[in-house]
Design a protein around this motif. Structure first.
Motif, short mmCIF file in Angstrom:
data_model
loop_
_atom_site.label_atom_id
_atom_site.label_comp_id
_atom_site.label_asym_id
_atom_site.label_seq_id
_atom_site.Cartn_x
_atom_site.Cartn_y
_atom_site.Cartn_z
N ALA A 182 42.46 31.32 26.67
CA ALA A 182 41.19 31.74 26.05
C ALA A 182 40.96 33.23 26.30
O ALA A 182 41.51 33.81 27.24
N PRO A 183 40.13 33.88 25.50
CA PRO A 183 39.79 35.28 25.76
C PRO A 183 39.18 35.44 27.15
O PRO A 183 38.29 34.67 27.54
N GLY A 184 39.65 36.43 27.90
CA GLY A 184 39.14 36.65 29.24
C GLY A 184 39.72 35.72 30.28
O GLY A 184 39.23 35.69 31.42
N TRP A 185 40.78 34.98 29.94
CA TRP A 185 41.35 33.97 30.84
C TRP A 185 41.73 34.55 32.21
O TRP A 185 41.54 33.90 33.24
N LEU A 186 42.24 35.78 32.23
CA LEU A 186 42.66 36.37 33.50
C LEU A 186 41.51 36.48 34.49
O LEU A 186 41.73 36.46 35.72
N PHE A 187 40.27 36.58 34.00
CA PHE A 187 39.13 36.67 34.90
C PHE A 187 38.94 35.40 35.72
O PHE A 187 38.33 35.44 36.80
N THR A 188 39.42 34.27 35.21
CA THR A 188 39.23 33.01 35.96
C THR A 188 40.05 32.99 37.25
O THR A 188 39.74 32.22 38.16
N TRP A 189 41.06 33.84 37.33
CA TRP A 189 41.89 33.86 38.53
C TRP A 189 41.15 34.41 39.74
O TRP A 189 41.62 34.23 40.89
N VAL A 190 40.02 35.06 39.54
CA VAL A 190 39.25 35.53 40.70
C VAL A 190 38.77 34.35 41.53
O VAL A 190 38.53 34.49 42.74
N GLY A 191 38.65 33.18 40.90
CA GLY A 191 38.20 31.99 41.62
C GLY A 191 39.18 31.53 42.69
O GLY A 191 38.89 31.62 43.90
N PRO A 192 40.38 31.05 42.30
CA PRO A 192 41.33 30.59 43.32
C PRO A 192 41.84 31.70 44.23
O PRO A 192 42.05 31.48 45.42
N ILE A 193 42.05 32.92 43.69
CA ILE A 193 42.54 34.01 44.53
C ILE A 193 41.46 34.46 45.52
O ILE A 193 41.71 34.58 46.73
N GLY A 194 40.26 34.68 45.03
CA GLY A 194 39.17 35.12 45.90
C GLY A 194 38.79 34.08 46.93
O GLY A 194 38.63 34.39 48.12
N MET A 195 38.66 32.83 46.50
CA MET A 195 38.29 31.78 47.44
C MET A 195 39.41 31.52 48.43
O MET A 195 39.15 31.28 49.63
N GLY A 196 40.65 31.59 47.97
CA GLY A 196 41.78 31.42 48.90
C GLY A 196 41.78 32.49 49.98
O GLY A 196 42.00 32.20 51.16
N TRP A 197 41.51 33.73 49.58
CA TRP A 197 41.47 34.83 50.55
C TRP A 197 40.34 34.62 51.55
O TRP A 197 40.53 34.80 52.76
N LEU A 198 39.17 34.23 51.07
CA LEU A 198 38.04 34.00 51.97
C LEU A 198 38.32 32.86 52.94
O LEU A 198 38.02 32.97 54.14
N LEU A 199 38.91 31.78 52.44
CA LEU A 199 39.14 30.61 53.29
C LEU A 199 40.22 30.86 54.33
O LEU A 199 40.12 30.39 55.47
N PHE A 200 41.27 31.60 53.95
CA PHE A 200 42.39 31.80 54.86
C PHE A 200 42.22 33.01 55.77
O PHE A 200 42.78 33.04 56.87
N ARG A 201 41.46 34.01 55.32
CA ARG A 201 41.42 35.27 56.06
C ARG A 201 40.05 35.67 56.60
O ARG A 201 39.99 36.47 57.54
#
Length: 271
Positions: free
Chosen positions: A208-227
């Protein structure tokens, strides 16, 4: 996706959240319970997405879908945090430890922490924005697959939270480690399923248009949870309060991804 209007809405959401977090920071100075910022994060995410809904050129089906996604995720999480950490409850040990570590800089550092929450609301609102502006029919195959992942993740995160709440409510479990239910397969199943929930938007809006923006979810949350705020702080707190029993739990159970527990070191040696 029209880039200008949606992104300007994110800026408005951030500015609003920054003001709200100043107010909540002042409140926590009196109550000495920083969990109000976590509840504010959930409320702010809902409010931001509803702001987007009022301005989106979307059909009623997509509006209803987006509203359901944010209400069921952030609404449930906010209520859980409120009931377990705020409503007549003492401040979470992790926040008390931070206040002690910060010492004389506690007030300033807490202000920065609350403002960081305002930024994170804006960042984590992007997946909902992409869902809302998605021009596809809501019943597309990839969206249905993403919704399936979303449903499993949110329901099992809620189940993990309930299991831990029931365990902690029993005075006989004081100082003990929960090893039943979902906690048998992961030391932090609630964190895992929260992270999986953010992955669902990547699948849901694939192509979908803007699909790359959805990656902030798993990447950002993964960074917060692990680091940052997730596993490291929770593990330190568990070791300080449950000691050897938690060390034994660490030796047999994955920290994040659910899997069958390993034999204890003694049993493995005997084998």
């Amino acid at each position: 996706m029209d880039e200008a209007d949606p992104l300007s809405l994110v800026v408005i959401a951030y500015i609003t959240m920054a003001v709200l977090m100043v107010i909540l920071w002042l409140v926590q100075r009196k109550t000495k319970n920083a969990a109000i910022g976590d509840v504010g994060w959930c409320v702010g995410l809902i409010a931001s997405v509803f702001l987007y809904i009022t301005q989106a050129p979307a059909g009623i089906e997509r509006i209803m879908l987006t509203a359901m996604l944010v209400l069921m995720y952030a609404g449930r999480l906010g209520y859980h945090i409120y009931s377990q950490r705020l409503d007549g409850q003492p401040e979470d040990n992790r926040y008390r430890r931070l206040r002690k570590e910060w010492g004389d800089s506690e007030s300033v550092n807490m202000f920065v922490y609350f403002q960081w929450k305002a930024v994170s609301v804006a960042v984590f609102s992007f997946p909902f924005l992409v869902v809302l502006w998605n021009p596809r029919v809501p019943s597309s195959v990839v969206e249905m697959l993403g919704l399936l992942i979303w449903g499993l993740a949110v329901s099992w995160e809620a189940k993990a939270d309930r299991q831990l709440a029931y365990f902690r409510a029993d005075p006989r479990n004081q100082g003990r480690v929960l090893r039943d239910g979902l906690w048998r397969y992961s030391r932090h199943p609630n964190y895992f399923f929260d992270w999986l929930h953010w992955c669902s938007y990547v699948v849901m809006t694939l192509g979908a248009p803007g699909w790359l923006f959805t990656w902030v979810g798993p990447i950002g949350m993964g960074w917060l949870l692990f680091r940052v705020t997730g596993i490291p702080r929770a593990e330190r707190e568990a070791l300080s309060t449950r000691g050897e029993e938690y060390k034994a739990y660490q030796a047999t159970t994955n920290a994040f991804f659910p899997w069958f527990p390993r034999p204890t070191p003694d049993r493995a040696t005997q084998s």
